[in-house]
Design an enzyme around this catalytic site. Structure first.
Site: not given
Length: 258
Positions: A13, A15, A99, A101, A171, A216
């Site tokens: 990803n 981003k 996600h 975010e 996640e 991470s």
């Protein structure tokens, strides 16, 4: 390591990163790594403007496939800045929804995530549903409840065929981009929660649903995560922007663990 019935999957990803030139070079190097590990399915989720040129550059049968970081729930209309699943479908294999975010940064609700998941199924692409708890929720002992709620809201009343193509990405929000990864034990517990809920929805389909870990993930810790029995690969953020690191993660997902 993933069940032999489930093909390992590693998604990068990107981003809101990369120039077009950087995107082409990263995709080329990732493709070379993926070609060395045909037992692993590999995908890249670039920014919207790079989806079409990368899909065209990679060709019709690439070792690495392109995906979308997000989609709109609607098919068309006066939705400034949004992109419909129908517009992206000719160019992508994967579509990511939910996600953190998007949930936390853009205020997307469980209902909105479900509507976006509906859109992915509408265009017959592989849906990647992201779920995960915040640090505050984990410290309050609510991690399992949060993930269960997110899954149920998105998946209740789905037919078996929908669950069989589904990918779930666990996640933990507190591990995304922080360098503080969950432990394999944390991941094993939550992957078990996900698999258990899927079994409640449809036992046979649950065994074909791939579960990824994200947060991470790096070349030096990927093997430990991918060794968790219910984990079938990774949704990788920052490390996917480093071709060497991402190559190591792809190798870790392979049959010999790299």
């Amino acid at each position: 390591m993933t069940s032999t019935a489930r093909i390992p999957l590693v998604l990068g990803n990107w981003k809101m990163h990369t120039s077009l030139a950087e995107a082409h070079e990263l995709a080329r190097m990732t493709g070379e790594a993926a070609a060395r590990h045909p037992e692993v399915e590999v995908g890249l989720l670039p920014p919207y403007p790079w989806i079409v040129p990368l899909a065209e550059a990679l060709g019709t049968e690439p070792a690495v496939r392109v995906g979308a970081q997000d989609i709109a729930a609607e098919t068309a209309g006066a939705f400034t800045g949004d992109v419909a699943a129908e517009m992206l479908a000719p160019y992508v294999r994967f579509m990511l929804v939910g996600h953190s975010e998007r949930r936390h940064g853009h205020g997307e609700t469980d209902a909105e995530v479900r509507a976006k998941l509906d859109a992915v199924y509408r265009v017959d692409r592989i849906p990647v549903l992201a779920v995960g708890e915040t640090e505050e929720e984990r410290q309050a002992g609510r991690a399992v409840d949060v993930v269960t709620r997110q899954l149920a809201a998105a998946l209740n009343d789905r037919p078996s065929a929908a669950l069989e193509t589904l990918v779930v990405a666990y996640e933990p929000v507190w591990a995304i981009g922080t360098g503080q990864a969950a432990t394999p034990d944390d991941t094993s517990e939550m992957a078990g929660v996900v698999r258990s809920l899927l079994h409640q929805l449809d036992q046979a389909a649950a065994e074909r649903t791939r579960i990824l870990y994200g947060g991470s993930v790096k070349a030096d810790n990927a093997r430990a995560f991918f060794a968790v029995p219910d984990i079938d690969g990774g949704l990788v953020g920052g490390a996917s922007l480093d071709a060497r690191a991402f190559t190591g993660i792809i190798a870790a997902a392979g049959v010999d663990g790299g």
